[in-house]
Design an enzyme around this catalytic site. Structure first.
Site, PDB file in Angstrom:
ATOM      1  N   ASP A   1       0.852  -1.197   0.000  1.00  0.00           N
ATOM      2  CA  ASP A   1       0.000   0.000   0.000  1.00  0.00           C
ATOM      3  C   ASP A   1       0.889   1.248   0.000  1.00  0.00           C
ATOM      4  O   ASP A   1       1.756   1.398   0.857  1.00  0.00           O
ATOM      5  CB  ASP A   1      -0.862  -0.067   1.273  1.00  0.00           C
ATOM      6  CG  ASP A   1      -1.848   1.083   1.380  1.00  0.00           C
ATOM      7  OD1 ASP A   1      -1.537   2.171   0.881  1.00  0.00           O
ATOM      8  OD2 ASP A   1      -2.906   0.876   1.988  1.00  0.00           O
TER       9      ASP A   1
ATOM     10  N   TRP B   1     -32.629  10.658  31.014  1.00  0.00           N
ATOM     11  CA  TRP B   1     -33.261   9.871  32.067  1.00  0.00           C
ATOM     12  C   TRP B   1     -34.660   9.450  31.587  1.00  0.00           C
ATOM     13  O   TRP B   1     -35.378  10.236  30.987  1.00  0.00           O
ATOM     14  CB  TRP B   1     -33.367  10.702  33.356  1.00  0.00           C
ATOM     15  CG  TRP B   1     -34.137   9.976  34.416  1.00  0.00           C
ATOM     16  CD1 TRP B   1     -33.686   8.960  35.199  1.00  0.00           C
ATOM     17  CD2 TRP B   1     -35.495  10.197  34.795  1.00  0.00           C
ATOM     18  NE1 TRP B   1     -34.677   8.523  36.032  1.00  0.00           N
ATOM     19  CE2 TRP B   1     -35.805   9.263  35.809  1.00  0.00           C
ATOM     20  CE3 TRP B   1     -36.495  11.080  34.356  1.00  0.00           C
ATOM     21  CZ2 TRP B   1     -37.063   9.196  36.415  1.00  0.00           C
ATOM     22  CZ3 TRP B   1     -37.741  11.023  34.948  1.00  0.00           C
ATOM     23  CH2 TRP B   1     -38.019  10.087  35.971  1.00  0.00           C
TER      24      TRP B   1
ATOM     25  N   ASP C   1     -36.204  -0.920  48.711  1.00  0.00           N
ATOM     26  CA  ASP C   1     -35.458   0.110  47.972  1.00  0.00           C
ATOM     27  C   ASP C   1     -35.122   1.279  48.902  1.00  0.00           C
ATOM     28  O   ASP C   1     -35.139   1.149  50.141  1.00  0.00           O
ATOM     29  CB  ASP C   1     -36.291   0.529  46.750  1.00  0.00           C
ATOM     30  CG  ASP C   1     -35.440   0.976  45.575  1.00  0.00           C
ATOM     31  OD1 ASP C   1     -35.001   2.134  45.586  1.00  0.00           O
ATOM     32  OD2 ASP C   1     -35.214   0.173  44.646  1.00  0.00           O
ATOM     33  N   ASP C   2     -34.859   2.414  48.319  1.00  0.00           N
ATOM     34  CA  ASP C   2     -34.425   3.617  49.026  1.00  0.00           C
ATOM     35  C   ASP C   2     -35.331   3.932  50.228  1.00  0.00           C
ATOM     36  O   ASP C   2     -36.543   3.749  50.161  1.00  0.00           O
ATOM     37  CB  ASP C   2     -34.496   4.775  48.010  1.00  0.00           C
ATOM     38  CG  ASP C   2     -33.760   6.006  48.492  1.00  0.00           C
ATOM     39  OD1 ASP C   2     -33.344   6.030  49.656  1.00  0.00           O
ATOM     40  OD2 ASP C   2     -33.609   6.936  47.679  1.00  0.00           O
TER      41      ASP C   2
ATOM     42  N   ARG D   1     -29.659  16.001  43.199  1.00  0.00           N
ATOM     43  CA  ARG D   1     -30.563  15.184  44.010  1.00  0.00           C
ATOM     44  C   ARG D   1     -30.204  15.328  45.500  1.00  0.00           C
ATOM     45  O   ARG D   1     -30.151  14.356  46.240  1.00  0.00           O
ATOM     46  CB  ARG D   1     -30.494  13.720  43.589  1.00  0.00           C
ATOM     47  CG  ARG D   1     -31.835  12.994  43.732  1.00  0.00           C
ATOM     48  CD  ARG D   1     -31.704  11.503  43.487  1.00  0.00           C
ATOM     49  NE  ARG D   1     -33.018  10.875  43.385  1.00  0.00           N
ATOM     50  CZ  ARG D   1     -33.320   9.706  43.896  1.00  0.00           C
ATOM     51  NH1 ARG D   1     -32.433   9.003  44.552  1.00  0.00           N
ATOM     52  NH2 ARG D   1     -34.521   9.197  43.742  1.00  0.00           N
TER      53      ARG D   1
ATOM     54  N   TRP E   1     -27.237  -1.749  43.699  1.00  0.00           N
ATOM     55  CA  TRP E   1     -26.224  -0.693  43.899  1.00  0.00           C
ATOM     56  C   TRP E   1     -26.559   0.444  42.947  1.00  0.00           C
ATOM     57  O   TRP E   1     -26.414   0.299  41.738  1.00  0.00           O
ATOM     58  CB  TRP E   1     -24.837  -1.278  43.622  1.00  0.00           C
ATOM     59  CG  TRP E   1     -23.692  -0.323  43.687  1.00  0.00           C
ATOM     60  CD1 TRP E   1     -23.548   0.853  43.004  1.00  0.00           C
ATOM     61  CD2 TRP E   1     -22.491  -0.462  44.456  1.00  0.00           C
ATOM     62  NE1 TRP E   1     -22.350   1.449  43.305  1.00  0.00           N
ATOM     63  CE2 TRP E   1     -21.678   0.661  44.191  1.00  0.00           C
ATOM     64  CE3 TRP E   1     -22.020  -1.430  45.338  1.00  0.00           C
ATOM     65  CZ2 TRP E   1     -20.415   0.834  44.766  1.00  0.00           C
ATOM     66  CZ3 TRP E   1     -20.765  -1.263  45.907  1.00  0.00           C
ATOM     67  CH2 TRP E   1     -19.974  -0.136  45.630  1.00  0.00           C
ATOM     68  N   ASP E   2     -26.988   1.544  43.497  1.00  0.00           N
ATOM     69  CA  ASP E   2     -27.456   2.666  42.690  1.00  0.00           C
ATOM     70  C   ASP E   2     -26.404   3.777  42.649  1.00  0.00           C
ATOM     71  O   ASP E   2     -25.469   3.809  43.465  1.00  0.00           O
ATOM     72  CB  ASP E   2     -28.765   3.195  43.313  1.00  0.00           C
ATOM     73  CG  ASP E   2     -29.651   3.905  42.305  1.00  0.00           C
ATOM     74  OD1 ASP E   2     -29.177   4.242  41.214  1.00  0.00           O
ATOM     75  OD2 ASP E   2     -30.831   4.132  42.628  1.00  0.00           O
ATOM     76  N   MET E   3     -26.562   4.711  41.732  1.00  0.00           N
ATOM     77  CA  MET E   3     -25.661   5.868  41.613  1.00  0.00           C
ATOM     78  C   MET E   3     -26.436   6.945  40.871  1.00  0.00           C
ATOM     79  O   MET E   3     -26.674   6.826  39.675  1.00  0.00           O
ATOM     80  CB  MET E   3     -24.402   5.422  40.852  1.00  0.00           C
ATOM     81  CG  MET E   3     -23.546   6.539  40.312  1.00  0.00           C
ATOM     82  SD  MET E   3     -23.003   7.632  41.616  1.00  0.00           S
ATOM     83  CE  MET E   3     -21.610   8.402  40.824  1.00  0.00           C
ATOM     84  N   ASN E   4     -26.872   7.958  41.620  1.00  0.00           N
ATOM     85  CA  ASN E   4     -27.882   8.860  41.074  1.00  0.00           C
ATOM     86  C   ASN E   4     -27.401  10.225  40.622  1.00  0.00           C
ATOM     87  O   ASN E   4     -28.211  11.142  40.501  1.00  0.00           O
ATOM     88  CB  ASN E   4     -28.996   9.053  42.103  1.00  0.00           C
ATOM     89  CG  ASN E   4     -30.012   7.921  42.018  1.00  0.00           C
ATOM     90  OD1 ASN E   4     -30.562   7.681  40.965  1.00  0.00           O
ATOM     91  ND2 ASN E   4     -30.239   7.225  43.111  1.00  0.00           N
TER      92      ASN E   4
ATOM     93  N   ASP F   1     -35.489   3.816  34.678  1.00  0.00           N
ATOM     94  CA  ASP F   1     -36.548   4.060  35.653  1.00  0.00           C
ATOM     95  C   ASP F   1     -37.916   4.091  34.992  1.00  0.00           C
ATOM     96  O   ASP F   1     -38.928   4.198  35.673  1.00  0.00           O
ATOM     97  CB  ASP F   1     -36.310   5.391  36.380  1.00  0.00           C
ATOM     98  CG  ASP F   1     -35.287   5.244  37.486  1.00  0.00           C
ATOM     99  OD1 ASP F   1     -34.953   4.095  37.833  1.00  0.00           O
ATOM    100  OD2 ASP F   1     -34.808   6.270  37.999  1.00  0.00           O
TER     101      ASP F   1
HETATM  102  C1  GLA Z   1     -32.962   5.628  41.313  1.00  0.00           C
HETATM  103  C2  GLA Z   1     -33.231   4.227  40.822  1.00  0.00           C
HETATM  104  C3  GLA Z   1     -34.634   3.819  41.179  1.00  0.00           C
HETATM  105  C4  GLA Z   1     -34.819   3.913  42.686  1.00  0.00           C
HETATM  106  C5  GLA Z   1     -34.482   5.313  43.162  1.00  0.00           C
HETATM  107  C6  GLA Z   1     -34.484   5.402  44.664  1.00  0.00           C
HETATM  108  O1  GLA Z   1     -33.716   6.551  40.609  1.00  0.00           O
HETATM  109  O2  GLA Z   1     -33.022   4.134  39.450  1.00  0.00           O
HETATM  110  O3  GLA Z   1     -34.901   2.519  40.738  1.00  0.00           O
HETATM  111  O4  GLA Z   1     -33.996   2.965  43.303  1.00  0.00           O
HETATM  112  O5  GLA Z   1     -33.207   5.734  42.708  1.00  0.00           O
HETATM  113  O6  GLA Z   1     -34.159   6.655  45.117  1.00  0.00           O
END
Ligand code: GLA
Length: 740
Positions: A50, A195, A362-363, A440, A474-477, A545
């Site tokens: 090439d 979201w 949940d939360d 949040r 295990w969440d992370m918002n 969600d």
């Molecule tokens: C996020 C998660 C939901 C729920 C809320 C709770 O939004 O995606 O499924 O767990 O947090 O605060």
């Protein structure tokens, strides 16, 4: 299989249906020669003729930029004449950016080594090629690593950089993959959204200047995903060349495809260079995450199936990967923060009666006042007002009822209103003299601080041990901002985003090692960290969600482009649905959630009688099709996103004995006629019984029934399965195709 022909200087990597070729040009430069359909034979040396690799025997010193800027290289550098998107940039001690990588040597190893501190694919029937390239001036050694597996058309690539020089260096980018190719009129398909509407595929023509998918949020985010594919101009679901790029990583990423001045293509993927720099003192090394390259000559569907298989067989380690996953009920959209043990026990009772396997709390279960999304994140012990005799006692009650128990955590976050913050204000990620920005009502913990990491391991493990829970969500918002740490010196502040991701991996690794029976489901405000890196730790990830089935069909279609159906956390939500106000039918909500891990997220103690009565049938149907969902081959037969009225997904057993079609008519077609779905993955020579289960009949699927047509596989695949028209919105049906 991997071969290196010393005479021609050509490396050849073969997967079952693809070949990947590199060659050493001018004795020094590692050039990319080919990636595509399998090449038989080894008379490939002509590829090195090439002209863009040509000015040998040695690159002309007076014309070096022409060579550097046009040669299809395997790993592009910055500052020495290659103006295309670089894969690596290195600063010397003076802060000057230049690097030239020259071939040093190679090794072919049996097997697939792991990557220290990072998720990585595995497999026994594998070979790995390591190629050393070195910059003679700085002493930076870059080892490119490629693994091929006997059963898949996916190639795992990664890069390790070591400072073998005498002075400190700074990496300002170190991407995982770089691919120079001829242009095939490519389109980039990447996943975008927001979201509650994650992972929506977008197709863009690759043009000059670059087509990009990226995140600098510290997590992939709702609006992007560390994956893209390139489809050749004429490619579709079943035909044409398609290349996939998946990053096994859960933080900032850059995926970019650039059309160059010569009309060639450079595609890259790796950690985003923005918000990244890494100091390498002499002897130190940096490991870039793994990228999974895929190729299919048979369109997008085959590429998706390759990735699904690869992720299931070579990336998800969890023992739950091949075990029936528990059908769960989650109290979040049933109660939000307004619950106590008594309320949860009433849900548990209804759940047990209906055949549900697990209750997830949940939360809102922790801290002194977590009754809204503000406060207490970080205080990981139960609220004694909600659980007067303690959470361990509550779990005992669930276990005694024959239910498993799960708990929600958001470990990476901290509330200003928390005990943890009062005790450790310096554990918050922050920039000097600035009040950290809330999202949040919360901040991010500084996970480059070892004290924080150890606190999280201790508090999560103590909760798991005390309570005996079976599952963690295990969440992370929120995204990462205020990227500064009081635990690191100033020359290492550029490392924080990546150190955060490494710490998340380390904590999950530790917890799973200490509690091997724990089922982990990752989540990030829905699907903003749905990536191949997290799947190394959790076999399922909460997908979004948004449980409105119409929205979910779109979200799941995008997710299924690369990630296995079995990995998608999906639940039946309420109607009218909170996020969209849309009213939908219970059967279509259930059918939609069955293309995933299946569960309920609504107050099952308050459903109308006819819906309560349907749940046991839905669960028994799901359990019957669960092996297919977990292990089968995925075919997209119709896309509501494209046609505006009908969504159809088929899952076919690998042994071709059975297939199901999950069909949801979102909108009725006025004056419509019957239509045909063309299934894939059947045996052309055997006969199948085709049975359609309509709403209300979902639990009536029994093997011994002799109703339905009996048709040969080739006819079904070519002439199609006939579905009668029905005048009803949100009309769900399941077609069962079973060998007679
Ligand atoms: C996020 C998660 C939901 C729920 C809320 C709770 O939004 O995606 O499924 O767990 O947090 O605060």
């Amino acid at each position: 299989m991997i071969t290196f022909n010393e005479k021609s200087g050509i490396f050849k990597l073969d997967t079952p249906h693809s070949s990947y070729l590199m060659g050493i040009v001018d004795g020094k430069y590692l050039s990319h020669l080919y990636y595509g359909k399998t090449l038989g034979g080894d008379d490939l040396a002509y590829l090195m003729q090439d002209p863009s690799m040509a000015p040998g025997p040695s690159v002309l010193p007076g014309e070096k930029v022409s060579f550097m800027d046009s040669c299809p290289v395997e790993y592009g550098t910055s500052g020495t004449g290659d103006f295309r998107e670089p894969a690596i940039s290195v600063w010397n001690e003076m802060g000057q950016d230049a690097c030239e990588l020259l071939y040093q040597g190679c090794r072919i190893l049996e097997g697939k080594p792991g990557l220290p501190g990072l998720p990585a694919s595995f497999g026994e029937q594998a070979q790995t090629l390591e190629i050393d390239l070195k910059d003679p001036v700085t002493g930076l050694l870059a080892t490119l690593s490629y693994s091929v597996f006997s059963d898949t058309d996916v190639i795992a690539r990664s890069v390790r950089a070591v400072n073998e020089g005498n002075n400190s260096l700074r990496l300002t980018r170190c991407l995982s993959a770089c691919l120079d190719m001829e242009d095939e009129d490519f389109n980039m398909i990447a996943l975008h959204g927001a979201w509650a509407r994650e992972h929506l595929p977008e197709k863009r023509t690759v043009g000059y200047g670059g087509t990009v998918t990226e995140s600098i949020r510290g997590i992939p985010g709702h609006d992007a995903n560390p994956f893209y594919l390139l489809s050749a101009g004429n490619a579709d679901k079943e035909h044409g060349n398609v290349y996939g790029f998946v990053l096994v990583y859960s933080g900032n990423f850059l995926g970019k495809v650039e059309k160059t001045q010569f009309g060639t293509i450079r595609a890259v993927l790796g950690i985003h260079p923005e918000k990244f720099s890494w100091l390498l003192t002499p002897g130190e090394s940096f490991q870039a995450p793994e990228a999974l390259l895929g190729f299919s000559a048979d369109g997008i569907g085959a590429l998706s199936r390759n990735y699904h298989d690869f992720i299931r067989e070579h990336l998800i380690r969890s023992k739950y990967q091949n075990m029936p996953r528990p059908v769960l009920v989650n109290n979040w959209e049933a109660t939000y923060f307004d619950f106590n043990e008594e309320k949860l026990l009433s849900i548990a009772l209804a759940a047990k009666k209906a055949g549900i396997d697990m209750l997830v709390c949940d939360d809102g279960w922790f801290g002194s006042h977590r009754n809204s999304p503000s406060g207490c994140l970080g205080d990981w012990t139960e609220n004694r007002e909600k659980f007067p005799t303690g959470f361990p006692d509550f779990v005992k009650k669930l276990h005694a009822m024959g239910l498993k128990a799960g708990l929600w955590f958001e470990p990476e976050s901290i509330s200003p209103e928390s005990e943890l913050y009062r005790e450790h204000p310096d554990w918050v990620l922050h920039v000097e003299d600035r009040e950290p920005v809330q999202c949040r009502n919360q901040w991010i913990l500084d996970l480059s601080n070892e004290g924080t990491v150890q606190y999280l391991i201790r508090s999560l493990e103590s909760m798991i041990r005390r309570t005996g829970i079976d599952y963690i969500k295990w969440d992370m918002n929120r995204p990462l901002v205020d990227i500064g740490s009081s635990a690191l010196p100033k020359e290492r502040q550029g490392e924080i985003s990546h150190r955060h991701v490494l710490a998340v991996y380390r904590i999950q690794e530790q917890i799973l090692a200490d509690f091997p029976d724990l089922l982990l489901e990752n989540c990030a405000g829905g699907g903003s960290r749905f990536d191949a890196g997290m799947l190394f730790y959790s076999p399922q990830i909460w997908c979004s969600d948004d449980m409105d089935p119409v929205e979910r069909l779109l979200i799941q279609e995008g997710t299924e482009l690369v990630y296995p159906v079995s990995a998608m956390g999906s639940h039946v939500g309420s109607s009218p649905y909170g996020i969209t106000s849309r009213k939908t039918d219970f059967d279509s909500r259930a059918l939609c959630a069955m293309a995933g891990t299946f569960g309920y997220e609504l107050d099952i103690t308050r459903l109308p009688g006819e819906e309560t009565a349907k749940i046991p049938g839905q669960i028994s149907l799901y359990k019957r099709i669960q092996p297919l969902i977990q292990k089968g081959d995925y075919y997209r037969l119709a896309s509501f996103r494209e046609n505006g009225w009908l969504d159809c997904v088929e899952i076919a057993a690998k042994d071709r004995s059975e297939a199901i079609i999950l069909a949801v008519q979102v909108l009725t077609q006025p004056n419509g006629r019957s239509f045909r779905m063309h299934p894939g993955g059947l045996d052309p020579d055997i006969h199948y019984r085709v049975k359609e289960l309509r709403p209300g009949e979902m639990d009536s699927d029994t093997d011994d029934s002799d109703s339905g047509n009996v048709v040969r596989g080739d006819i079904l695949m070519q002439a199609g399965v006939l579905l009668e028209p029905v005048l009803q919105d949100f009309y769900a049906r399941l077609v069962v195709i079973r060998r007679v």
